[in-house]
Design a protein around this motif. Structure first.
Motif, PDB file in Angstrom:
ATOM      1  N   GLY A 107       0.846  -1.187   0.000  1.00  0.00           N
ATOM      2  CA  GLY A 107       0.000   0.000   0.000  1.00  0.00           C
ATOM      3  C   GLY A 107       0.880   1.234   0.000  1.00  0.00           C
ATOM      4  O   GLY A 107       1.815   1.332   0.797  1.00  0.00           O
ATOM      5  N   LEU A 148      -4.727   0.292   2.337  1.00  0.00           N
ATOM      6  CA  LEU A 148      -4.434   0.009   0.925  1.00  0.00           C
ATOM      7  C   LEU A 148      -3.768  -1.354   0.760  1.00  0.00           C
ATOM      8  O   LEU A 148      -4.041  -2.071  -0.209  1.00  0.00           O
ATOM      9  CB  LEU A 148      -3.552   1.121   0.351  1.00  0.00           C
ATOM     10  CG  LEU A 148      -4.249   2.469   0.201  1.00  0.00           C
ATOM     11  CD1 LEU A 148      -3.228   3.580  -0.038  1.00  0.00           C
ATOM     12  CD2 LEU A 148      -5.273   2.425  -0.921  1.00  0.00           C
ATOM     13  N   GLU A 153      -1.524  -1.145  -4.196  1.00  0.00           N
ATOM     14  CA  GLU A 153      -2.634  -0.187  -4.210  1.00  0.00           C
ATOM     15  C   GLU A 153      -2.113   1.140  -3.712  1.00  0.00           C
ATOM     16  O   GLU A 153      -1.296   1.188  -2.803  1.00  0.00           O
ATOM     17  CB  GLU A 153      -3.787  -0.658  -3.311  1.00  0.00           C
ATOM     18  CG  GLU A 153      -4.499  -1.906  -3.812  1.00  0.00           C
ATOM     19  CD  GLU A 153      -5.383  -1.671  -5.018  1.00  0.00           C
ATOM     20  OE1 GLU A 153      -5.794  -0.505  -5.254  1.00  0.00           O
ATOM     21  OE2 GLU A 153      -5.670  -2.640  -5.736  1.00  0.00           O
TER      22      GLU A 153
END
Length: 169
Positions: free
Chosen positions: A135, A155, A168
């Motif tokens: 993330g 994320l 992400e």
């Protein structure tokens, strides 16, 4: 001699002995400094996928080998100005100074490609896949480190929910 020993002890306390990454405690101190600069900084929280299965199936020597392999790949790919720390267990945090989100994602994806390409594990069989999810959050001003990491964590879990071995941002 006293000061030399004190510096050596500090270095040992701030470095994870297995991976060579900074410790979580050291990361908090260094992250504060990184956030004082008004440039774009990206925080990346990384979690090795299915790490518990590697430890359970192959043993802790295999797990250690994977952690070291990951750390070696990251250390080869990041700049001296970046911060790499072992956040906990199989989680790592990267603080990429003066880097925008798009470039950070490209860097993380390159690290993943290199890490997944390792096929010379001594403790694992050749069919074992190693990967990670990540993330990424871009920060443009001073913020609370715990809040940033919480955003990265959300994320990261989105990446895991979307099939793992993804980033992400």
């Amino acid at each position: 001699m006293f000061w030399r020993d004190k510096r050596a002890l500090k270095r040992i306390a701030e470095t994870d002995t297995l991976t060579g990454a900074k410790t979580r405690r050291a990361m908090y101190k260094l992250a504060e400094k990184a956030l004082q600069v008004n440039n774009s900084t990206c925080f990346v929280l990384v979690d090795l996928d299915h790490f518990k299965q590697i430890n359970d199936s192959y043993g802790h020597l295999a797990g250690d080998e994977v952690l070291k392999g990951f750390s070696n790949v990251v250390s080869e790919r990041i700049r001296e100005t970046d911060l790499f720390c072992r956040y906990g267990g199989e989680e790592f945090l990267l603080i990429l100074n003066n880097l925008d989100k798009k470039t950070a994602v490209t860097l993380v994806d390159g690290i993943r490609e290199k890490f997944e390409g390792i096929n010379s594990w001594k403790e694992l069989d050749s069919t074992t896949n190693v990967s990670f999810s990540a993330g990424v959050v871009e920060i443009n001003q001073v913020s609370n480190i715990d809040c940033i990491i919480k955003q990265c964590d959300g994320l990261l879990y989105k990446a895991k929910a979307n099939g793992r071995a993804k980033t992400e941002s």
